[in-house]
Design a protein around this motif. Structure first.
Motif, PDB file in Angstrom:
ATOM      1  N   GLU A 168       0.839  -1.187   0.000  1.00 24.09           N
ATOM      2  CA  GLU A 168       0.000   0.000   0.000  1.00 24.09           C
ATOM      3  C   GLU A 168       0.879   1.244   0.000  1.00 24.09           C
ATOM      4  O   GLU A 168       1.800   1.370   0.798  1.00 24.09           O
ATOM      5  CB  GLU A 168      -0.912   0.001   1.228  1.00 24.09           C
ATOM      6  N   THR A 272      -7.558   2.753  -1.526  1.00 19.95           N
ATOM      7  CA  THR A 272      -6.130   2.627  -1.294  1.00 19.95           C
ATOM      8  C   THR A 272      -5.421   2.593  -2.640  1.00 19.95           C
ATOM      9  O   THR A 272      -5.945   2.034  -3.613  1.00 19.95           O
ATOM     10  CB  THR A 272      -5.783   1.340  -0.521  1.00 19.95           C
ATOM     11  N   ARG A 274      -2.096   1.125  -4.419  1.00 20.00           N
ATOM     12  CA  ARG A 274      -1.125   0.055  -4.174  1.00 20.00           C
ATOM     13  C   ARG A 274      -0.244  -0.143  -5.400  1.00 20.00           C
ATOM     14  O   ARG A 274      -0.656   0.118  -6.531  1.00 20.00           O
ATOM     15  CB  ARG A 274      -1.842  -1.257  -3.858  1.00 20.00           C
TER      16      ARG A 274
END
Length: 298
Positions: A168, A272, A274
């Motif tokens: 992440e 998120t 990533r």
């Protein structure tokens, strides 16, 4: 295949893949920097050894036969394996070579990708770098298949990836973007239930980008109408500017969309960012690139 040398076998495979990808012998010859007659001759030799035609040729088109459809993926794997072997040998002597195929969503914001690729080229000038943009799910699948070495994707926090490794890079919220004159244009924030009354411009159904908003609405027991589906944030912004609907995009990207008003939403959909790479182990070039991002792959 009883061919003259391993080098010749790889070259023939390279020619076949080039024809399959470019759709023609002339364009393939240009890509491979050979005359067309030489390329055609080598493919004909390979077809003779295989005992099957790889292409159906007409005056207007070149298409893979069933045998060609079966051969090309294996040829790609062989070429990639040979290139990986050369890169591993070079890495053992302290030199990073080979290729670095990178994929990214158009809304990547956790890293300055242009700057990072430029810095990597300076550090590793022998590596051939390529970049393509796509939706997160497609990029992850291409990493899984070995088509891409590294990809930058955006997913809902709870999403789990399979067949790849990941780290992440950042976490953020989606904000609403509305055109001038919209009832929400003068407000700093609004509620998710108020947004549910709007017509949306959004990413394609089922995509990771779409799920970031859909999951938040579903968790709140809300539904929404999506009248326009897009694949890029630039087109989303264009349709919103035209007054066709509202959109929700990552906060870090919203400020770059000229001519639109930003409205915070509560509760806010989250995502998120990533970076993902092969679960089977990254290439030396990918290891070096990820190290530049502060990502350890061991």
């Amino acid at each position: 295949m009883a061919l003259g040398s391993v080098g010749m076998e790889l070259q023939q495979m390279r020619y076949v893949v080039a024809v399959a990808e470019t759709g023609g012998f002339t364009r393939a010859a240009e890509r491979c920097h050979v005359v067309q007659s030489a390329l055609s001759h080598q493919i004909a030799r390979l077809e003779k050894e295989l005992g099957a035609r790889l292409f159906d040729r007409t005056s207007r088109s070149v298409r893979l036969t069933a045998a060609g459809e079966a051969f090309v993926p294996v040829a790609r794997q062989a070429l990639e394996a040979a290139e990986r072997a050369r890169a591993e040998v070079a890495a053992a002597t302290g030199e990073v070579r080979g290729r670095l195929a990178v994929g990214a969503i158009t809304t990547v914001a956790a890293v300055d990708l242009a700057r990072e690729l430029g810095a990597f080229r300076t550090r590793c000038p022998q590596v051939r770098i390529s970049l393509q943009t796509d939706m997160s799910d497609e990029l992850i699948e291409q990493v899984r298949q070995g088509v891409l070495d590294v990809a930058f994707v955006g997913l809902v926090p709870a999403a789990r990836t399979v067949g790849v490794r990941e780290k992440e890079l950042g976490r953020g919220e989606l904000v609403a973007v509305v055109p001038p004159g919209h009832p929400l244009a003068g407000r700093e924030w609004t509620t998710l239930s108020r947004m549910a009354r709007e017509t949306f411009v959004d990413f394609t159904a089922g995509s990771a980008a779409r799920r970031q908003r859909d999951d938040a609405f579903r968790a709140a027991g809300l539904t929404s109408e999506v009248a326009f589906e897009v694949t890029t944030v630039e087109f989303l912004a264009k349709l919103v500017r035209a007054g066709l609907g509202v959109g929700m995009v990552p906060e870090a990207i919203a400020s770059e969309l000229a001519g639109l008003h930003i409205v915070r939403v509560r509760p806010a959909p989250e995502r998120t960012e990533r970076v993902v790479w092969s679960g089977l182990g990254p290439s030396p070039a990918a290891v070096a690139f990820l190290a530049g991002l502060g990502v350890e792959v061991s």
